[in-house]
Design an enzyme around this catalytic site. Structure first.
Site, PDB file in Angstrom:
ATOM      1  N   TYR A  23      28.428 -24.779  26.388  1.00 31.83           N
ATOM      2  CA  TYR A  23      29.668 -25.096  25.797  1.00 31.83           C
ATOM      3  C   TYR A  23      31.008 -25.572  26.813  1.00 31.83           C
ATOM      4  CZ  TYR A  23      28.299 -24.694  20.898  1.00 31.83           C
ATOM      5  OH  TYR A  23      27.375 -24.999  19.540  1.00 31.83           O
ATOM      6  N   HIS A  55      28.770 -35.990  17.250  1.00 37.43           N
ATOM      7  CA  HIS A  55      27.445 -35.795  17.416  1.00 37.43           C
ATOM      8  C   HIS A  55      26.657 -36.935  16.243  1.00 37.43           C
ATOM      9  CE1 HIS A  55      27.309 -32.356  19.529  1.00 37.43           C
ATOM     10  NE2 HIS A  55      27.974 -31.453  18.792  1.00 37.43           N
ATOM     11  N   GLU A  75      27.026 -31.013  24.188  1.00 36.92           N
ATOM     12  CA  GLU A  75      28.448 -30.809  23.605  1.00 36.92           C
ATOM     13  C   GLU A  75      29.514 -31.864  24.181  1.00 36.92           C
ATOM     14  OE1 GLU A  75      28.566 -29.209  20.843  1.00 36.92           O
ATOM     15  OE2 GLU A  75      26.633 -28.308  20.884  1.00 36.92           O
ATOM     16  N   HIS A 112      34.692 -33.001  15.958  1.00 36.02           N
ATOM     17  CA  HIS A 112      33.608 -32.805  16.859  1.00 36.02           C
ATOM     18  C   HIS A 112      32.248 -33.086  16.429  1.00 36.02           C
ATOM     19  CE1 HIS A 112      31.500 -30.024  20.310  1.00 36.02           C
ATOM     20  NE2 HIS A 112      30.743 -29.940  19.199  1.00 36.02           N
ATOM     21  N   GLU A 113      31.996 -32.618  15.128  1.00 37.00           N
ATOM     22  CA  GLU A 113      30.491 -32.621  14.637  1.00 37.00           C
ATOM     23  C   GLU A 113      30.263 -34.284  14.390  1.00 37.00           C
ATOM     24  OE1 GLU A 113      28.417 -30.542  14.692  1.00 37.00           O
ATOM     25  OE2 GLU A 113      29.727 -28.864  15.117  1.00 37.00           O
TER      26      GLU A 113
END
Length: 677
Positions: free
Chosen positions: A611, A476, A501, A472-473
Site C-alpha cells: 500500500y 480499481h 494499489e 479509490h475503489e
C-alpha cells in the site's frame, strides 16, 4: 437515481440509449442455492476435462497447448464468480451459505488443478520447443511454469503432496476467516450521555433498545462517527476495544495456523520464510528491501509524529478539563481518530459534519462518473433492465467515447446490510480478454462499499474520507474494464501485488483538487457550492495528521512482515509490538486487531507494505503528469489509460511506469506529498 450520467444533447442521448440497448446485462445473479451447487460441480467437471486434454497432448500435438491453456483460464475465470461472489453480497443467508460451500469446493479444486504435474510437464515441453506467437503468450507460458514451480511441481512426489495439502488447508482457513467476519453481529449499547459530542443527526438514526440506549454496530458507518466525535473517552475505549476484539476467539487460531502453514510451505519450496517466498515474485524482490523501506519510513515519521501527538495531548488535556474527565497524561489508541478530527477542525477549520452536507451520494457519484468519463474518454450508460443480487446494486455499461466500442460493465453496491462484505473492494466477475475467434470478451466487475445509507430526513451524505474511498475503489473498477490484455491470466488488476494499489491511489488525488472537487460536491438542500474558504481549508488539510495516518499504515506493514518472517507467531503480541514501534501506542488490553485484519487472509500476506510502496509510484505519476498538464486533462488521462491501465498484467510494473514517466520512478513526489520534501 444517479443524475448526469447521460449526455443532454439529443443526438448523444439517443446514441447512448441505443448503445445501452445493444449491451444488456452480461451476468446473472438469480441462482438458487441448488443451482449454485449444481453449477459448481459442472464447472469443475468441465475444467478438469480441459486440463485432461492438455495433459494428454502428444509431442505432435504440443502446439495446441497454448490455445487450450488460454481458453481453460478464460472459462474458469468467467464462471467462478457466479458461484462464489454471492457469499459476499447476497441478502439471502441460504444463498450465502451455498456460495461459501461452493467457494470451499472451488478453492480445493483450484489447488488440485494447479498441482497437476502432468499439465506442468506439457507446458514446460511447449516452452522448450515452441516459440509463442506474441510477447504476451510467451509471458503466459513463463508465468504458468513459474506458478508450477511455486507449488513445488519440480520437486519430488512426497513434497508435492505436502504442498498440495498445505495449500488446501490454507484455502479453507482463509474462507472461514472471512466468513466469520461477514457473519459477525456484535454491537454495543450506549446512553445519550455516553455518546456526548456525537452529532444529534447521527444519534437520531440509531436504533434504541427497551432501556432507551442506542445501538452502535462495528460497521464503519457506526464505528467511525463515534470514534471521531465522541468526547467521552470510556465510550471510545470500549468501542475500539470491541472492534479490535472482533472475531478474536474464532479467527486468532485460524490466522496463527495460517502463519505456521505458510512458513512450512515456504521451507519446502526452498525459501527461508513466507515473506521470502512472496517477495520473490514482487517488485521489491526481498524481505531486506521491504524491511529497509518500512524502517526508513518509521524513522522519517518519528519527528513529525511526535509533533502531532504533542498536539493531540494538548487537545485531550483541554477537553478533559472542560468535561471534568481525568486526564491520563497520554494519548491512547482509541483517542487517535477523535483528536485527528479535532485537529482538522481547529487547525484547518474543516468541520467534517458540516462538510459532508456538500457530499450527497448522488452528487458525488455524478461527479465521479463525469470525471472518469472525461479524463479517460469514456461513456457510461445505466442498464435499467437488470436483475442483480440486491435492489441497491446498479449496473452500468462502459463505451469508448470516440470509437463507441463496448468495453465492459460495472456494478455499484454502496450501502451496508447484514451478511454483506464489510469493507470496500472491487470484485472481478468476468475477465476482459480475447476469445478463441479473436473477438474481445468485455470485463465485468462489482464495486462493493459500506457507506452511510439515506435516512427518512436526509440523503446519504459522505465524509470526505469516504469520497476518497469511493474514488479509490472506482479506480480499481476502471483498471478491470480498461485493461486490454489478450489472456484472462493478465486481465484487469492482475499485476504485481505491490503495484496493484498505485493506479487507484493516484486517482485519489482528484479528491484534493479544487477543480475536480467542484464537480463532485453541492449542498444536499440547494446544490450550492462549497464556500471558497471551506474549500481552501479542505485542500490545505491534506497535510493534516499526515504522520499519524502514515504511521498507522506502517503498523500494518511491520506486523505483516513480522508474522511472516517467523515459523509461528503470537499475533496479538506481534501486533502490539508493531504498534509500539511505529506509533508508540499499546494495543487495547485483551484485544487482537489481527483477528479482524482481513488482508492477512485475503491475499495481502507478506505484502501489505505494498500500500505504501505503491503510493510512492502513484504520487510520482500524479505530480509528473497530471499536475503538469492539468488534473482533468484528457491528454494526460489517455496517456495514463494507455500506459498503466491498458496493459493489465501483460507488462512488468516498472516497464509501465517508465512508459508513463519517460524515466525511472523516484520517491521525490511522495515525500513532497507528505510534507517531508
Amino acid at each position: 437515481m444517479i443524475r448526469g450520467v447521460l449526455r443532454t444533447a439529443s443526438r448523444q442521448l439517443l446514441l447512448a440509449r441505443a448503445l445501452s440497448a445493444m449491451q444488456p446485462q452480461m451476468t446473472k445473479w438469480n441462482l438458487s442455492g441448488d443451482e449454485i451447487r449444481k453449477g459448481t460441480e459442472k464447472l469443475m467437471e468441465e475444467v478438469r476435462g480441459r486440463y485432461d486434454r492438455i495433459a494428454a497432448l502428444s509431442p505432435t500435438e504440443i502446439e495446441s497447448c497454448l490455445g487450450l491453456l488460454k481458453e481453460t483460464h478464460r472459462i474458469y475465470d468467467s464462471t467462478v464468480a457466479y458461484y462464489e461472489f454471492p457469499s459476499q453480497v447476497s441478502a439471502d443467508e441460504n444463498i450465502r451459505e451455498a456460495a461459501v460451500e461452493a467457494e470451499k469446493l472451488l478453492s480445493k479444486f483450484s489447488v488440485e488443478m494447479n498441482s497437476r504435474k502432468d499439465v506442468f510437464d506439457v507446458v514446460c515441453s511447449y516452452g522448450e520447443k515452441i516459440q509463442p506467437p506474441t510477447p504476451e503468450s510467451k509471458r503466459l507460458i513463463e508465468r504458468v511454469i513459474r506458478d508450477g514451480r511455486r507449488v513445488g511441481l519440480h520437486l519430488d512426489k512426497e513434497k508435492q503432496e505436502q504442498i498440495k495439502d498445505i495449500n488446501t488447508r490454507i484455502s479453507e482457513l482463509q474462507i472461514q476467516f472471512q466468513k466469520n467476519m461477514n457473519d459477525d453481529k456484535t454491537c454495543l449499547y450506549y446512553t445519550g450521555e455516553e455518546l456526548k459530542g456525537v452529532s444529534g443527526e447521527f444519534i437520531k438514526g440509531l436504533e434504541q433498545n427497551k432501556e432507551g440506549k442506542y445501538k452502535v454496530t462495528l460497521q464503519y458507518p457506526d464505528l467511525y462517527p463515534v470514534l471521531k466525535q465522541c468526547t467521552v473517552e470510556e465510550t471510545r475505549r470500549s468501542l475500539l476495544t470491541t472492534r479490535y476484539s472482533m472475531c478474536r476467539d474464532a479467527n486468532t487460531p485460524l490466522l496463527e495456523e495460517l502463519v505456521k502453514l505458510r512458513h512450512e510451505k515456504a521451507q519446502l519450496l526452498g525459501y527461508e520464510t513466507h515473506a521470502d517466498f512472496i517477495l520473490d515474485a514482487r517488485m521489491a524482490k526481498s524481505k531486506e528491501t521491504v524491511k529497509n523501506f518500512l524502517e526508513d519510513m518509521v524513522a522519517k515519521m518519528k519527528t513529525p509524529l511526535q509533533k502531532e501527538f504533542d498536539g493531540f495531548a494538548k487537545l485531550k488535556e483541554s477537553e478533559c478539563k472542560e468535561s471534568g474527565q481525568a486526564f491520563s497524561g497520554t494519548v491512547e489508541t482509541w483517542d487517535i481518530y477523535h483528536y485527528m478530527q479535532l485537529t482538522q477542525k481547529q487547525k484547518y477549520s474543516v468541520d467534517n459534519e458540516m462538510l459532508k452536507e456538500y457530499f450527497p451520494m448522488d452528487k458525488v457519484t455524478e461527479g465521479l462518473l463525469k470525471i472518469y468519463q472525461d479524463i479517460f474518454n469514456l461513456k457510461f450508460t445505466e442498464v435499467k433492465e437488470q436483475s442483480s443480487w440486491h435492489k441497491d446494486a446498479q449496473l452500468f455499461s462502459v463505451f469508448d467515447k470516440s470509437s463507441e466500442e463496448f468495453l465492459g460493465q460495472f456494478y455499484i453496491d454502496l450501502y451496508p446490510r447484514e451478511g454483506k462484505y464489510g469493507h470496500a473492494a472491487v470484485f472481478g466477475l468476468q475477465p476482459g480478454c480475447l476469445l478463441p475467434d479473436g473477438k474481445r470478451q468485455p470485463a465485468v466487475c462489482a464495486l462493493v462499499c459500506n457507506f452511510t445509507a439515506a435516512t427518512k430526513d436526509k440523503p446519504s451524505l459522505l465524509y470526505h474520507n469516504e469520497v476518497l474511498t469511493y474514488f479509490h475503489e472506482f479506480g480499481h473498477a476502471m483498471h478491470q474494464i480498461l485493461a486490454q490484455a489478450e489472456c484472462a491470466y493478465f486481465s484487469g488488476t492482475n499485476v504485481e501485488r505491490d503495484f496493484v494499489e498505485a493506479p487507484s491511489q493516484m486517482l485519489e488525488n482528484w479528491c484534493w483538487e479544487k477543480e475536480s472537487l467542484k464537480l463532485m460536491s453541492g449542498h444536499y438542500k440547494d446544490g450550492s457550492a462549497i464556500p471558497d474558504n471551506l474549500m481552501s481549508s479542505l485542500v490545505a488539510s491534506k497535510l493534516a495528521n499526515v504522520a499519524t495516518s502514515t504511521s498507522r499504515q506502517l503498523i500494518f506493514g511491520l506486523f505483516d512482515q513480522d508474522i511472516h518472517t517467523r515459523s509461528s507467531a503470537d499475533t496479538a503480541q506481534c501486533y502490539d509490538g508493531a504498534s509500539r514501534r511505529a506509533m508508540g501506542l499499546t494495543a487495547p488490553a485483551d484485544s487482537n486487531f489481527a483477528a479482524q485484519f482481513g488482508h492477512m487472509a485475503g491475499g495481502y500476506d507478506g505484502q501489505y507494505y505494498g500500500y505504501m510502496w505503491s503510493e510512492v509510484y502513484s504520487e510520482d505519476m500524479f505530480q509528473s503528469v497530471f499536475k503538469q498538464t492539468g488534473v482533468l486533462s484528457p491528454d494526460a488521462g489517455m496517456k495514463y489509460r494507455r500506459c498503466i491501465l491498458q496493459p493489465g498484467g501483460s507488462l512488468d510494473a516498472f516497464d509501465m511506469l517508465r512508459n508513463m514517466l519517460g524515466r525511472d520512478p523516484n520517491s521525490n513526489a511522495f515525500f513532497k506529498a507528505k510534507g517531508l520534501s
